[in-house]
Design a protein around this motif. Structure first.
Motif, PDB file in Angstrom:
ATOM      1  N   GLU A 141       0.827  -1.206   0.167  1.00 40.34           N
ATOM      2  CA  GLU A 141      -0.039   0.019  -0.087  1.00 40.34           C
ATOM      3  C   GLU A 141       0.939   1.378   0.053  1.00 40.34           C
ATOM      4  OE1 GLU A 141       0.062  -2.495   2.023  1.00 40.34           O
ATOM      5  OE2 GLU A 141       0.012  -2.022   4.104  1.00 40.34           O
ATOM      6  N   GLU A 142       2.168   0.772   0.447  1.00 40.22           N
ATOM      7  CA  GLU A 142       3.029   2.314   0.311  1.00 40.22           C
ATOM      8  C   GLU A 142       3.715   2.223  -0.969  1.00 40.22           C
ATOM      9  OE1 GLU A 142       5.631   1.728   3.776  1.00 40.22           O
ATOM     10  OE2 GLU A 142       3.936   1.897   5.115  1.00 40.22           O
ATOM     11  N   ILE A 143       4.261   1.191  -1.365  1.00 38.17           N
ATOM     12  CA  ILE A 143       5.058   1.066  -2.585  1.00 38.17           C
ATOM     13  C   ILE A 143       4.381   1.376  -3.740  1.00 38.17           C
ATOM     14  CG2 ILE A 143       6.640  -0.109  -3.954  1.00 38.17           C
ATOM     15  CD1 ILE A 143       7.468  -1.375  -1.388  1.00 38.17           C
ATOM     16  N   VAL A 144       3.315   0.710  -4.048  1.00 34.64           N
ATOM     17  CA  VAL A 144       2.383   0.772  -5.470  1.00 34.64           C
ATOM     18  C   VAL A 144       2.212   2.337  -5.824  1.00 34.64           C
ATOM     19  CG1 VAL A 144       0.648   0.255  -6.741  1.00 34.64           C
ATOM     20  CG2 VAL A 144       1.669  -1.837  -5.292  1.00 34.64           C
ATOM     21  N   PRO A 145       1.597   3.214  -5.007  1.00 37.80           N
ATOM     22  CA  PRO A 145       1.225   4.560  -5.413  1.00 37.80           C
ATOM     23  C   PRO A 145       2.288   5.398  -5.479  1.00 37.80           C
ATOM     24  CG  PRO A 145      -0.008   3.888  -3.204  1.00 37.80           C
ATOM     25  CD  PRO A 145       1.040   2.734  -3.524  1.00 37.80           C
ATOM     26  N   GLN A 146       3.576   4.973  -4.890  1.00 42.26           N
ATOM     27  CA  GLN A 146       4.827   5.698  -5.256  1.00 42.26           C
ATOM     28  C   GLN A 146       5.336   5.479  -6.864  1.00 42.26           C
ATOM     29  OE1 GLN A 146       7.797   4.842  -2.162  1.00 42.26           O
ATOM     30  NE2 GLN A 146       6.342   5.606  -0.565  1.00 42.26           N
ATOM     31  N   LEU A 147       5.281   4.113  -7.116  1.00 48.44           N
ATOM     32  CA  LEU A 147       5.901   3.746  -8.389  1.00 48.44           C
ATOM     33  C   LEU A 147       5.013   4.279  -9.541  1.00 48.44           C
ATOM     34  CD1 LEU A 147       6.597  -0.137  -7.867  1.00 48.44           C
ATOM     35  CD2 LEU A 147       8.293   1.744  -8.422  1.00 48.44           C
ATOM     36  N   VAL A 148       3.616   4.143  -9.247  1.00 46.22           N
ATOM     37  CA  VAL A 148       2.806   4.593 -10.409  1.00 46.22           C
ATOM     38  C   VAL A 148       2.468   6.280 -10.025  1.00 46.22           C
ATOM     39  CG1 VAL A 148       2.089   2.337 -10.939  1.00 46.22           C
ATOM     40  CG2 VAL A 148       0.807   3.830  -9.107  1.00 46.22           C
ATOM     41  N   ALA A 149       3.138   7.035  -9.452  1.00 45.31           N
ATOM     42  CA  ALA A 149       2.643   8.367  -9.401  1.00 45.31           C
ATOM     43  C   ALA A 149       2.393   8.937 -10.597  1.00 45.31           C
ATOM     44  CB  ALA A 149       3.596   9.263  -8.400  1.00 45.31           C
ATOM     45  N   ASP A 150       3.326   8.825 -11.438  1.00 42.06           N
ATOM     46  CA  ASP A 150       3.222   9.630 -12.865  1.00 42.06           C
ATOM     47  C   ASP A 150       2.514   8.625 -13.965  1.00 42.06           C
ATOM     48  OD1 ASP A 150       5.102   7.704 -13.033  1.00 42.06           O
ATOM     49  OD2 ASP A 150       6.326   9.104 -14.412  1.00 42.06           O
ATOM     50  N   ILE A 151       1.933   8.006 -13.714  1.00 39.07           N
ATOM     51  CA  ILE A 151       1.208   6.810 -14.575  1.00 39.07           C
ATOM     52  C   ILE A 151      -0.437   7.012 -14.430  1.00 39.07           C
ATOM     53  CG2 ILE A 151       1.016   4.624 -15.480  1.00 39.07           C
ATOM     54  CD1 ILE A 151       3.847   4.052 -14.323  1.00 39.07           C
ATOM     55  N   ASP A 152      -1.051   7.206 -15.334  1.00 39.58           N
ATOM     56  CA  ASP A 152      -2.504   7.376 -15.190  1.00 39.58           C
ATOM     57  C   ASP A 152      -3.391   5.851 -15.525  1.00 39.58           C
ATOM     58  OD1 ASP A 152      -2.693   9.829 -14.698  1.00 39.58           O
ATOM     59  OD2 ASP A 152      -2.676  10.592 -16.875  1.00 39.58           O
ATOM     60  N   ARG A 153      -2.567   5.184 -16.284  1.00 38.27           N
ATOM     61  CA  ARG A 153      -3.288   3.738 -16.533  1.00 38.27           C
ATOM     62  C   ARG A 153      -2.115   2.532 -16.569  1.00 38.27           C
ATOM     63  NH1 ARG A 153      -6.911   3.239 -21.995  1.00 38.27           N
ATOM     64  NH2 ARG A 153      -8.109   4.992 -20.683  1.00 38.27           N
ATOM     65  N   PHE A 154      -2.344   1.623 -16.012  1.00 36.54           N
ATOM     66  CA  PHE A 154      -1.525   0.449 -15.864  1.00 36.54           C
ATOM     67  C   PHE A 154      -2.263  -0.867 -15.628  1.00 36.54           C
ATOM     68  CE2 PHE A 154      -1.989   2.050 -11.519  1.00 36.54           C
ATOM     69  CZ  PHE A 154      -1.874   0.768 -10.921  1.00 36.54           C
ATOM     70  N   VAL A 155      -1.407  -2.091 -15.962  1.00 33.87           N
ATOM     71  CA  VAL A 155      -1.894  -3.400 -15.818  1.00 33.87           C
ATOM     72  C   VAL A 155      -1.221  -4.011 -14.626  1.00 33.87           C
ATOM     73  CG1 VAL A 155      -1.858  -5.566 -17.075  1.00 33.87           C
ATOM     74  CG2 VAL A 155      -1.980  -3.473 -18.258  1.00 33.87           C
ATOM     75  N   VAL A 156      -2.121  -4.697 -13.767  1.00 37.92           N
ATOM     76  CA  VAL A 156      -1.680  -5.377 -12.713  1.00 37.92           C
ATOM     77  C   VAL A 156      -1.493  -7.176 -12.784  1.00 37.92           C
ATOM     78  CG1 VAL A 156      -2.095  -3.919 -10.792  1.00 37.92           C
ATOM     79  CG2 VAL A 156      -3.745  -5.594 -11.693  1.00 37.92           C
ATOM     80  N   VAL A 157      -0.058  -7.550 -12.599  1.00 37.06           N
ATOM     81  CA  VAL A 157      -0.023  -8.936 -12.857  1.00 37.06           C
ATOM     82  C   VAL A 157       0.300  -9.295 -11.195  1.00 37.06           C
ATOM     83  CG1 VAL A 157       1.522 -10.615 -13.570  1.00 37.06           C
ATOM     84  CG2 VAL A 157       0.870  -8.606 -14.946  1.00 37.06           C
ATOM     85  N   GLY A 158       0.093 -10.860 -10.884  1.00 37.51           N
ATOM     86  CA  GLY A 158       0.498 -11.258  -9.648  1.00 37.51           C
ATOM     87  C   GLY A 158      -0.303 -11.629  -8.544  1.00 37.51           C
TER      88      GLY A 158
END
Lengths: 214, 330
Positions: A141-158
């Motif tokens: 919950e801490e890392i994902v928002p940081q990683l995608v801060a500049d991305i509006d659309r992405f795919v999740v795997v895993g």
């Protein structure tokens, strides 16, 4: 050039042989008991393809993160096989594998997650177009928002796809569920040109991705 | 030149590789110790042990050939420990061995670590006179075995819980002595008096061992007597261990007539055990076999030597991990 791809981090082993970006043998499809030892899978693969061990020119191996013992199983085998044949071995993380696989299907950046201990996870971001994968370790919950801060659309795997899609901090972003738990190891062969340039020859060898190495 | 075995041992915390010929001559023996990795934990941390094996194994193999001055084509086969041991550590050795075997076109045989330990007494020179009684005392194992020959082995008794070495380590930690506990506990014991009546678990129950009760007794005593001299605690603990090991060994020698008595495993380094065993053997009129200390702890030379036994008997065990291996199995 005959390439052997080895992926052991996911639910089942995959041992592949390929030439000219084409998979000629995939144990995950052809073996009745694909959880056999890697030497057994490789011997079967070579026999099925009428090849000899010395025909292998390059090895590509999954370095995790994933099941720790399983990852090391693949790496120990790949390293020693490469050493004994005096051929290079290329490391590819599960994050990169899953990223390239999902990106090729959706065309958007890919966030991949792998469970770890004590509530932690490995989280990887692949932006596409052969960019390096960024891997972080810690609280999802801490890392994902940081990683995608500049991305509006992405795919999740895993492992945590549903959890990521429900993260309040990602409100307003478009999160696409790939329904993929892992990347397909066929990528090792089909996109081998991306990986063969990073081949390691002894005294260099492959080591697993761990929370200590990222 | 083709009667040479490459031995690989990764059952616990040492990455070991050796090249040995059929006479037990050591062409090379490389051991990458992980002591620094585990010191901070006061014991072996299995995940870190497996990680360390991954980085140590190939350099160790390469070094072993370099020191021996031979090439992989000069070896007859590869012998690799298949158990018992830590699963993550075993898998690294097993998969490294099978990768090498495929690439070099050499057979790979899975070896019982315990049988390797028993054979360690004959490394470099023939020491054991058969039939023999063997006491294996290490961090992972405590057992008595009877060997009619190098390959005819009968398990006489083993520990139901903690091994001797493990108990030493835990008591060493209680005494604040760090890891590994064996040598420092023995040294401290030399300075004290064995005045505390610690229990001698199952001392009168045949050839089986048990040490968890002794370990707990030391802990309880220290909690109840925080000012008790550590030297006396160590001396009393070591005496209790020696009493058990020697009494069981004496009983085994009586029940299984032997020409020699060998002690193998890391605890064979204990000066107190060596002294007590010398007295026992003199009394029982059997030869005492004590391999050099470098072959008492985990090493790959003993695995390589045991591999010759397997090959001579045409026993080809697959290089697949088996955590439940006992002494009487190959």
């Amino acid at each position: 050039m005959l390439i052997s791809g080895i992926s052991t981090s996911s639910g089942q082993f995959a041992l592949l042989l390929g030439e000219n970006n084409q998979v000629v043998y995939d144990s995950s499809e052809l073996e009745k008991d694909n959880n056999k030892e890697l030497y057994y899978l490789l011997q079967n693969a070579l026999t099925a393809c009428n090849k000899k061990i010395n025909d292998i020119n390059h090895i590509i191996v999954d370095t995790g993160p994933g099941g720790t013992s399983r990852v090391r199983t693949g790496i120990a085998f790949a390293n020693s096989l490469a050493y004994s044949l005096n051929i290079p071995v290329s490391p590819v993380s599960t994050m990169e594998l899953a990223g390239i696989d999902a990106y090729s299907r959706y065309g958007f950046p890919v966030v991949n997650s792998v469970k770890s201990i004590k509530g932690n996870a490995y989280i990887g971001l692949y932006r596409g177009k052969n960019e390096d994968v960024k891997i972080k370790y810690g609280r999802l919950e801490e890392i994902v928002p940081q990683l995608v801060a500049d991305i509006d659309r992405f795919v999740v795997v895993g492992a945590h796809r549903e959890l990521i899609m429900k993260l309040p901090a990602l409100a307003g972003k478009t999160v696409i569920d790939s329904c993929m738990q892992y990347g397909n190891a066929r990528i090792f062969i089909e996109k081998s040109k991306l990986f063969t340039g990073r081949g390691l020859l002894f005294p260099q060898f492959v080591t697993p991705v761990t929370e200590q190495t990222i | 030149m083709n009667d040479i075995i490459l031995g690989i041992e990764t059952s616990c915390d040492d990455t070991a590789v050796a090249l040995v010929d059929s006479e037990g001559h050591i062409l090379s023996s490389v051991v990458a110790s992980q002591l620094d990795v585990h010191n901070q934990f006061g014991g072996i941390y299995p995940e870190f042990a497996a990680r360390a094996h991954i980085t140590a194994i190939l350099p160790a193999v390469n070094e072993a050939f370099k020191v021996a001055g031979i090439t992989p084509q000069d070896i007859k086969a590869i012998g690799v420990t298949r158990g018992p041991g830590l699963i993550g550590s075993l898998l690294v050795g097993l998969n490294a061995a099978t990768g090498l075997g495929l690439g070099w076109n050499k057979p790979v045989v899975g070896i019982n670590h315990l049988r390797g330990h028993l054979r360690s007494a004959d490394l470099e020179q023939q020491r054991i006179i058969f039939p023999a009684t063997i006491l294996l005392v290490s961090g992972g194992h405590t057992l008595l075995a009877y060997m009619k020959s190098a390959t005819e082995i009968e398990l006489l008794g083993s520990t139901a819980d903690d091994s001797t070495g493990e108990t030493y380590d835990k008591v060493g930690r209680m005494l604040g002595l760090g890891y590994p506990g064996g040598p420092v506990v023995d040294r401290l014991a030399r300075q004290g008096k064995a005045t505390i009546p610690f229990p001698r678990p199952v001392i009168n129950k045949g050839l089986a061992f048990s040490f968890s009760g002794l370990k707990s007794a030391v802990l309880r005593y220290m909690e109840a007597n925080p000012d008790a001299p550590h030297e006396d605690i160590a001396a009393s603990f070591v005496q209790a261990v020696m009493d058990v090991l020697i009494k069981k060994s004496r009983l085994a020698l009586k029940q299984y007539p032997s020409r020699s008595f060998a002690i193998v495993g890391g605890v064979a380094a204990s000066p107190q055990l060596r002294e007590e065993a010398a007295k026992l053997c003199k009394k029982m009129k059997v030869a005492l076999c004590l391999p050099p200390l470098r072959w008492s702890t985990d090493n790959a030379a003993m695995i390589a030597l045991a591999t010759f036994d397997y090959l001579n008997l045409s026993i080809h065990k697959e290089p697949v991990a088996d955590l439940q291996l006992t002494m009487d199995r190959f």
